[in-house]
Motif scaffolding. Sequence first.
Motif, PDB file in Angstrom:
ATOM      1  N   ASP A 188      45.615  40.040  40.371  1.00  0.00           N
ATOM      2  CA  ASP A 188      46.381  39.092  41.163  1.00  0.00           C
ATOM      3  C   ASP A 188      45.782  37.701  41.060  1.00  0.00           C
ATOM      4  N   ASP A 189      46.498  36.748  41.631  1.00  0.00           N
ATOM      5  CA  ASP A 189      46.101  35.349  41.537  1.00  0.00           C
ATOM      6  C   ASP A 189      44.757  35.153  42.238  1.00  0.00           C
ATOM      7  N   ASP A 217      52.850  35.098  43.600  1.00  0.00           N
ATOM      8  CA  ASP A 217      52.033  36.312  43.508  1.00  0.00           C
ATOM      9  C   ASP A 217      52.196  37.163  44.753  1.00  0.00           C
TER      10      ASP A 217
END
Length: 909
Positions: free
Chosen positions: A298-299, A262
């Motif tokens: 995002d992660d 990521d």
Amino acid sequence: MCRIAGAPWTLLPLLALLAALHQAPIQATGEITLCKTGFPEDVYSAVLSRGVHEGQPLLNVNFSNCNGKRKVHYESSEPGDFKVDEDGVVYAARSFPLATEHAKFLIYAQDKETQEKWQMAVKLSLNPTITDSLVKEPQEVEEIVFPRQLSNHNGYLQRQKRDWVIPPINLPENSRGPFPQELVRIRSDRDKNLSLRYSVTGPGADQPPTGIFIINPISGQLSVTKPLDREQIARFHLRAHAVDINGNQVENPIDIVINVIDMNDNRPEFLHQVWNGTVPEGSKPGTYVMTVTAIDADDPNTLNGMLRYRILSQAPSSSSPNMFTINNETGDIITVAAGLDREKVQQYTLIIQATDMEGNPTYGLSNTATAVITITDVNDNPPEFTAMTFYGEVPENRVDVIVANLTVTDKDQPHTPAWNAVYRITGGDPTGRFIIQTDPNSNDGLVTVAKPIDFETNRMFVLTVAAENQVPLAKGIQHPPQSTATVSVTVIDVNENPYFTPNPKLVRHEEGLRAGTMLTTFTAQDPDRYMQQNIRYTKLYDPANWLKIDPVNGQITTIAVLDREAPSVKNNMYNATFLASDNGIPPMSGTGTLQIYLLDINDNAPQVLPQEAETCETPDPNSINITALDYDIDPNAGPFAFDLPLSPPSIKRNWTITRLNGDFAQLNLKIKFLEAGIYEVPIIITDSGNPPKSNTSVLRVKVCQCDSNGDCTDVDRIVGAGLGTGAIIAILLCIIILLILVLMFVVWMKRRDKERQAKQLLIDPEDDVRDNILKYDEEGGGEEDQDYDLSQLQQPDTVEPDAIKPVGIRRLDERPIHAEPQYPVRSAAPHPGDIGDFINEGLKAADNDPTAPPYDSLLVFDYEGSGSTAGSLSSLNSSSSGGEQDYDYLNDWGPRFKKLADMYGGGDD
């Protein structure tokens, strides 16, 4: 045995290093002021490894955009080495070793609309903790070798020992290439002896999305062809295959897992751009208001997806610039200061910012949303009267009249329970003659009269009124003195109606009182004690016109004899109504009813009932039961005495009467046979009055022949029973009316048949088009209004020319004599004897006359006036052109057109 051939695998440390550099490699210091447009810091510092690769993210610059409407474009002072994208991510434009000449450069931000420009400096430095072995670029691509398969050793199969698992390949997302980018080389130990072909299968290779990973079938080089996006696919699972040139599998497939690392390429996004919340005014610090939530694609297990919240601005800034605070992790907004007052500030607007990278302003990406906090009202302001005393007046005896308007002020939110006023009368009205209603629009109190007020009893009221709200006041708030007021109500004296006492008034008198007898005095009183007024009396209702009243003193005197048996007396009671009027302004009046109870006297003699009866010629088998009718009542009615008169002697000779009881008696034949007929039998009836009253009534008895049941059987019964004169006249009138109706119906039917026959003479039923013909106004009369004799058609030589006809007898619709040019008069043809020959001769004369007018010499048509655009029927072609027409169809029109068919359809004959 599975192994990795070649140099140590440095790809994994390098990828880990790149991820670490992107996620948290940069150390920056500085503070950001509250929503100041521009870069938060003038200088950003970043620590990097020695070598910089093309497309490598270096750091993220944060630009504070307070209003959220600016469109900013970023530029670098060294565009050949460093570039900045629209999100503020600074990355390397090419690969180069970091040297001192690249240690510092500038970043510019420019507003695309206003061209306003800001700048900041970026300072790069080497990280001494990173060893050279970690930052060296790999000299060759790592190899993945297929593990050995089972082999036959001395006739026995030996299993390859599995001592390790191929680790996954970590590949950062959003790589800038160049592509295809080599990842790893796959090969088999048998490629030394065989010509092998390599391939990969799975999602990303030969399955959707296809073409992301490719492999060189000869060398086994596995490459990626495009940038990856972790938010779409976070992991790829591929299988590598090795076959010979004939397609035979020489190695078992091996699994290759590619993890997408990521990158912080997604800004936080709020679930709503505008958040709405409420909080009551006067809330204590720490009161929960609302929760705002943002998400990051995002992660979430990395810093790229870890969000932090903060309040950028508050508008308005009163009563405190920091009335609210937000939990930076959960997004909960709570009050942090006291002083929330809806009457001062009704709404607060907060700009909330969410930033990833745990809120790092230097590296994190951020986004903003608006939180609108409405301060709800509580009843912290009591209603207050605008004046301490209100005044009003009301005429006496009036109800539902608004006396005064009570006005109050309330600072709470209008049209809420905390603002709506409720008024109470706390004193001055013990009998409840007033009520106070609230106007829902203005919140005023309407003092209204609920019960009539008498001026002679109360001339003024002083009311004490209190105002409250529909809900209690907030805790700690008290009602001020202004919540109580005084209402002074003045009662106005008006002229009231006089009233009779008692009403109704009952008196008792015997019937038969002579005219002029004074019955009673019926007077009225005037309630207006403070007005000097006179009352006069008049009679309003006297159904039998028996009474009169003195207009001054109210004495009631009879003007006729009172009769209890009159139709206007009901249940011995006679009602009369009188009117009392004063001379006030305006004059008023009242009515009173006098009830006269009439006592009965013996003034009505009894009568026989029934007045007609029938009996047989012989005493048996029936007799006649009679009774008496007396309009008086007890004791002037029954029991009655029945007797027969002495004269004429035939009455007592033929009849006998027997008293059955006090009300009934029985009449019978005294002789054995009485000839049939109608006999009038006088009967003397005496009542029980004091003195008694007697009367001789005549009973008409029909004597007839009877059957065994005692019923009359002769025809004379109908005559004997007889019909009254009125009944006979009514029957005759009904018969005459019925005959007239029948006669009118017959005449109407004959007239209708005549009209139908006349129409059938003119129109054949097959050609009847009357449904399509509209009748317009008639343009002339029929034969009745002609001024000439139609019989002259048999003597056409006697027809006078129009010129010599007297003007006085000319029809108005004829052709005028002098208005149009005269045409020569044709000579009269000799008497043809037959009208048909005469018409033919006239027709030939008209055909040969070039000056023939639209009127022939014999018939006068209705003249419609000159100047008509329509042509005359006489101007149509005559027999000169008739030869060209075929009149044979006249034979098909029936017998009515036979003559015309013979004349025109029969050829030369």
